[in-house]
Design a protein around this motif. Structure first.
Motif, mmCIF file in Angstrom:
data_model
loop_
_atom_site.group_PDB
_atom_site.id
_atom_site.type_symbol
_atom_site.label_atom_id
_atom_site.label_comp_id
_atom_site.label_asym_id
_atom_site.label_seq_id
_atom_site.Cartn_x
_atom_site.Cartn_y
_atom_site.Cartn_z
ATOM 1 N N LYS A 159 0.817 -1.228 0.000
ATOM 2 C CA LYS A 159 0.000 0.000 0.000
ATOM 3 C C LYS A 159 0.844 1.269 0.000
ATOM 4 O O LYS A 159 0.587 2.195 -0.772
ATOM 5 C CB LYS A 159 -0.935 -0.011 1.215
ATOM 6 N N ASP A 208 0.060 5.704 5.592
ATOM 7 C CA ASP A 208 -0.874 5.746 4.454
ATOM 8 C C ASP A 208 -1.572 7.093 4.286
ATOM 9 O O ASP A 208 -2.682 7.165 3.794
ATOM 10 C CB ASP A 208 -1.895 4.607 4.562
ATOM 11 N N ASN A 236 -6.809 3.585 1.982
ATOM 12 C CA ASN A 236 -6.994 2.171 2.304
ATOM 13 C C ASN A 236 -7.513 1.354 1.126
ATOM 14 O O ASN A 236 -7.529 0.145 1.178
ATOM 15 C CB ASN A 236 -7.979 2.019 3.475
HETATM 16 CA CA CA Z 1 -5.519 3.543 7.281
#
Ligand code: CA
Ligand code: UD1
Length: 446
Positions: free
Chosen positions: A18, A99, A222
């Protein structure tokens, strides 16, 4: 400081970790490390998972320390895994989630200022839809934090709270160690939540405060949809920043920038232009509509496009003209050179003032190796010529249209490789009458 980046990022449903997904052409983790650099942290520790060698390599390339969390057991456990790398450090520790690609130095400075005399400060925000974010539960005076409750563990009334945890904590290293040691995993996800350090601090009679950050600065990525949302915010900011710096954008919403794009004042960029990574454009350049630029430097006075594709390693000199359907790759064009139509220039240097005719192709690849072409200053390459590399065209030489050049051409020479033209007087007229007669005869038969 600590960045938590060991989560699987399963909601991305992508083989790429990610935190390496790009926003503005820069990995999310890189954006965070860039924002944090403004604070000049003494140590930067990034927590990564055991099966993420690409993230570890990125961290090392950025000169940060890599701590491994194996296996990932929640954000609190991730922070615990960073502690050995902070051995001997005293003072405030900043912990960020890996993130959040849109964090700004201003927001980080706001967080640190908000801590003031208190034991702990965290980044809060008030999204329109609080969704899965952790809810910030405040004391009755709405001043200090009591605790953070994750959406999955929240009661109906707690879920109605819109003030949320954005993921950024600052507290003293000694206190951090104590609070992390006290974490438990008796929650809906069976994880050690970093967010529980707030209730932990409160239990010690310490005060925790939240800094209410702009929503756009702290959104977490996400899913692919959230990645696209973050990209949209990045582009909006980049467009405004470039316009503020004096770049003219006729239709800003259709021009795409990268985090490392540099453009001088007074440059004009038309609609539908994509500027990928590694592009530096000087002042006073015109980029016409529908161009794709990547890994290129463009000097002042140059005119690019419409419909040009400039690929990595291209150096476009002053006043150079690159026209429609021209592709360059590792091409250096000196001052005033022109390639105005339908041309491929790969692994080539083009001298000042040279003119590259329509349809010219540098044949730089034989299926195994790449070779260079040198075109001298003032050279004139006739239309539809193939220059089979390695080959050089001397200064001020001419290449006749339609030539296939396989040998070097001396300066001031004319190189021609096409067959000599022969004209047959009256042939076309004779051919037409013969064929008309033939057609008439076959129509009668039918
Ligand atoms: Ca997150
Ligand atoms: C987290 C917060 C939530 C907050 C939200 C903000 C917790 C328990 N929840 O939820 O309150 O509103 O972020 O975006 O902290 N990570 C690890 N190791 C792990 C798990 C996660 O390093 O074991 C890293 C991830 O790589 C990620 C970050 O921590 O960069 C946050 O994890 P994520 O799973 O995205 O947390 P959220 O569910 O978004």
């Amino acid at each position: 400081m600590i960045v938590l980046a060991a989560g699987q990022g399963t909601r991305m449903k992508s083989p790429l970790p990610k935190v390496l997904h790009p926003v503005g052409g820069r990995p999310i983790l890189g954006a965070i490390l860039d924002a944090v650099a403004s604070l000049a942290p003494e140590r930067v520790v990034v927590v990564t998972g055991p099966a993420q060698p690409s993230v570890a390599a990125f961290v090392q390339a950025r000169g940060a320390v890599n701590a491994i969390q194996d296996p990932p057991k929640g954000t609190g456990h991730a922070a615990q895994c960073a502690l050995p790398a902070l051995e001997g450090f005293s003072g405030d520790v900043l912990i960020l989630y890996g993130d959040t690609p849109l964090l700004t130095p201003e927001t980080l400075a706001g967080l640190i200022a908000a801590k003031g005399p208190h034991a702990l400060a965290l980044l809060g925000f008030t999204p329109l839809d609080p969704g899965q974010y952790g809810r910030l539960i405040l004391d009755p005076d709405n001043k200090f934090l009591l605790r953070i409750v994750e959406a999955k563990d929240a009661s109906y009334t707690e879920r109605a709270v819109r003030f949320c945890n954005a993921g950024g904590f600052v507290l003293d290293a000694v206190l951090l160690r104590e609070l992390l040691a006290g974490l438990a995993n008796d929650n809906a996800q069976g994880e050690f939540y970093l967010t529980d350090i707030v209730a932990g601090a409160r239990a010690k009679g310490l005060k925790a405060v939240a800094f209410d950050a702009p929503v756009d600065d702290v959104m977490g990525v996400n899913s692919q949809a959230e990645l696209a949302e973050a990209e949209a915010v990045f582009q909006k900011r980049a467009r405004l920043a470039h316009m503020k710096a004096g770049v003219s954008l006729a239709d800003p919403a259709t021009v795409y920038f990268s985090a490392d794009t540099e453009i001088g004042a007074g440059t004009t960029i038309g609609p539908n232009v994509v500027i990928a990574s590694g592009v530096t454009i000087a002042a006073g350049v015109t980029v016409k509509p529908f161009c794709h630029l990547e890994g290129v430097t463009i000097a002042t006075g140059a005119v690019i496009g419409p419909f040009a594709r400039l690929r990595p390693g291209s150096e476009i000199g002053e006043d150079v003209h690159i026209g429609n359907f021209v592709e360059t790759k590792a091409a250096k064009l000196d001052k005033g050179a022109k390639a105005n139509h339908l041309t491929y220039l790969g692994d080539v240097s083009v001298g000042a003032g040279a003119n590259i005719g329509a349809g010219t192709i540098t044949c730089n690849y034989d299926g195994f190796f790449k070779y260079r072409t040198e075109i001298g200053a003032g050279a004139f390459i006739g239309s539809n010529s193939s220059l089979v590399a390695p080959v050089s065209i001397g200064d001020n030489a001419n290449v006749g249209a339609g030539s296939v050049i396989t040998k070097n051409v001396a300066p001031d020479a004319l190189a021609l490789t096409r067959a000599i033209q022969t004209d047959k007087t009256g042939w076309a007229a004779r051919f037409r009458s013969m064929m008309r007669a033939r057609k008439a005869a076959s129509a009668k038969k039918d």
